[in-house]
Design a protein around this motif. Structure first.
Motif, PDB file in Angstrom:
ATOM      1  N   GLU A 105      14.194  29.694  46.518  1.00 11.97           N
ATOM      2  CA  GLU A 105      14.932  30.944  46.366  1.00 11.97           C
ATOM      3  C   GLU A 105      16.333  30.780  46.949  1.00 11.97           C
ATOM      4  O   GLU A 105      16.512  30.059  47.925  1.00 11.97           O
ATOM      5  CB  GLU A 105      14.214  32.094  47.093  1.00 11.97           C
ATOM      6  CG  GLU A 105      12.949  32.560  46.413  1.00 11.97           C
ATOM      7  CD  GLU A 105      12.388  33.827  47.059  1.00 11.97           C
ATOM      8  OE1 GLU A 105      13.076  34.397  47.945  1.00 11.97           O
ATOM      9  OE2 GLU A 105      11.285  34.246  46.676  1.00 11.97           O
ATOM     10  N   SER A 112      10.079  24.738  43.772  1.00 13.63           N
ATOM     11  CA  SER A 112      10.074  26.192  43.949  1.00 13.63           C
ATOM     12  C   SER A 112      11.027  26.539  45.092  1.00 13.63           C
ATOM     13  O   SER A 112      10.856  26.066  46.223  1.00 13.63           O
ATOM     14  CB  SER A 112       8.667  26.704  44.264  1.00 13.63           C
ATOM     15  OG  SER A 112       7.802  26.547  43.157  1.00 13.63           O
ATOM     16  N   GLY A 138       7.800  25.598  34.047  1.00 16.31           N
ATOM     17  CA  GLY A 138       8.233  26.406  35.182  1.00 16.31           C
ATOM     18  C   GLY A 138       9.147  27.525  34.720  1.00 16.31           C
ATOM     19  O   GLY A 138       9.286  27.774  33.523  1.00 16.31           O
ATOM     20  N   GLU A 196      15.802  32.468  41.622  1.00 21.17           N
ATOM     21  CA  GLU A 196      14.468  32.036  42.045  1.00 21.17           C
ATOM     22  C   GLU A 196      13.964  30.969  41.081  1.00 21.17           C
ATOM     23  O   GLU A 196      13.961  31.160  39.862  1.00 21.17           O
ATOM     24  CB  GLU A 196      13.501  33.216  42.080  1.00 21.17           C
ATOM     25  CG  GLU A 196      12.144  32.858  42.659  1.00 21.17           C
ATOM     26  CD  GLU A 196      11.213  34.058  42.773  1.00 21.17           C
ATOM     27  OE1 GLU A 196      10.065  33.862  43.218  1.00 21.17           O
ATOM     28  OE2 GLU A 196      11.631  35.179  42.407  1.00 21.17           O
ATOM     29  N   LYS A 243      10.746  28.634  40.047  1.00 23.43           N
ATOM     30  CA  LYS A 243       9.292  28.650  40.192  1.00 23.43           C
ATOM     31  C   LYS A 243       8.653  27.446  39.507  1.00 23.43           C
ATOM     32  O   LYS A 243       8.759  27.294  38.283  1.00 23.43           O
ATOM     33  CB  LYS A 243       8.711  29.935  39.575  1.00 23.43           C
ATOM     34  CG  LYS A 243       9.119  31.227  40.265  1.00 23.43           C
ATOM     35  CD  LYS A 243       8.437  32.410  39.589  1.00 23.43           C
ATOM     36  CE  LYS A 243       8.722  33.714  40.311  1.00 23.43           C
ATOM     37  NZ  LYS A 243       8.026  34.863  39.663  1.00 23.43           N
ATOM     38  N   ASN A 244       8.018  26.598  40.305  1.00 22.68           N
ATOM     39  CA  ASN A 244       7.202  25.486  39.791  1.00 22.68           C
ATOM     40  C   ASN A 244       7.919  24.697  38.691  1.00 22.68           C
ATOM     41  O   ASN A 244       7.358  24.453  37.612  1.00 22.68           O
ATOM     42  CB  ASN A 244       5.862  26.007  39.253  1.00 22.68           C
ATOM     43  CG  ASN A 244       5.142  26.890  40.268  1.00 22.68           C
ATOM     44  OD1 ASN A 244       4.950  28.073  40.032  1.00 22.68           O
ATOM     45  ND2 ASN A 244       4.770  26.325  41.408  1.00 22.68           N
TER      46      ASN A 244
END
Length: 269
Positions: A28, A26, A61, A7, A9-10
């Motif tokens: 997955e 971002s 991030g 994952e 994220k940002n």
């Protein structure tokens, strides 16, 4: 429902503190998924891939691999995480002077102590696994050949075997077929597809060839100027979106000049 292996994220990355090479990424990635990342040169594909195992440190991030944060991990933890992330390179990244079997066994170094790795103290189980992988990838009989004497397609299969011997959950592929002829490239892509479907290993591959990405991928991510322009199945990747990802000149798509794969028959590279 398939497990989330990775994952993002940002995610931001800047090399000079002024211009973002990656901007607010971002994403997955699920277990057993083959994902292609496309985009023109300078779109941020290689930076993105190298951030995923922290070969390059993101500016901000987070990246969660099997629910463990790479950004918070110390040196010892990063080594353990990387041991479960294989990497396949455009120019193979093998030691030409060493034999095929020796190069494959190098994939075990991340799981060994520095002393054992330096002395090459591999277990009999490791050696057996390396021989089995080479057989599985069509390289039986090449175990003791110097890697410098192999063809490009064979070298890349050695690189794949080296990644697989890590027993990874994730394999990152940076332009894995860019240096290969179309028939050898087809063999490599067939192998990567097989790895995801039969072994359940997630593969993320940077590709220049849009047609290859559409043929083999479960999902395609299109990057432009470090931002996500497309994230979805190949069936949703329209000509208009491709034009937007790569840009157009005089109504013609600007893409790197690369051969399409010859899918007429399966040839061993």
């Amino acid at each position: 429902m398939k497990k989330t292996v990775l994952e993002v994220k940002n995610l931001f990355k800047s090399y000079d503190g002024k211009r973002n090479v990656l901007e607010n990424i971002s994403l997955e990635f699920k277990e057993g998924e083959l994902v292609s990342v496309i985009g023109s040169s300078g779109a941020g594909k290689s930076t993105f891939l190298r951030c995923l195992n922290k070969m390059i440190t993101p500016s901000s991030g987070d990246i969660l691999f099997n629910d463990e944060s790479l950004m918070k991990a110390g040196k010892k933890d990063i080594k353990k995480i990387r041991a479960k992330i294989g990497m396949i390179f455009q120019h193979y990244n093998i030691v030409k002077q060493l034999t095929t079997i020796e190069n494959v066994l190098h994939g075990k170094l991340g799981q060994m102590s520095s002393l054992k790795g330096l002395l090459g103290l591999y277990t009999e189980s490791d050696k057996k696994e390396a021989f089995e992988l080479l057989k599985e990838l069509g390289l039986k009989g090449h175990e003791y050949k110097k890697c410098g004497n192999l063809s490009g397609g064979q070298k890349q299969r050695v690189g794949i075997a080296r990644a697989l011997i890590q027993n990874p959950n994730l394999i990152l592929c940076d332009e894995p077929i860019a240096s290969l002829d179309p028939q050898s490239a087809k063999v490599i892509m067939d192998i990567l597809k097989d790895i995801t479907e039969k072994k359940g290993i997630t593969c993320i591959a940077n590709l220049h060839q849009v047609d290859v990405a559409m043929k083999y991928s479960d999902r395609v991510i299109g990057l432009k100027n470090g931002k996500i322009l497309f994230n979805g199945p190949p069936s949703k990747l329209t000509k208009e979106i491709i034009h937007e990802i790569y840009g157009a000149k005089n109504g013609e798509l600007i893409v790197d000049e690369t051969d399409s794969l010859d899918t007429s028959n399966k040839v061993v590279a």
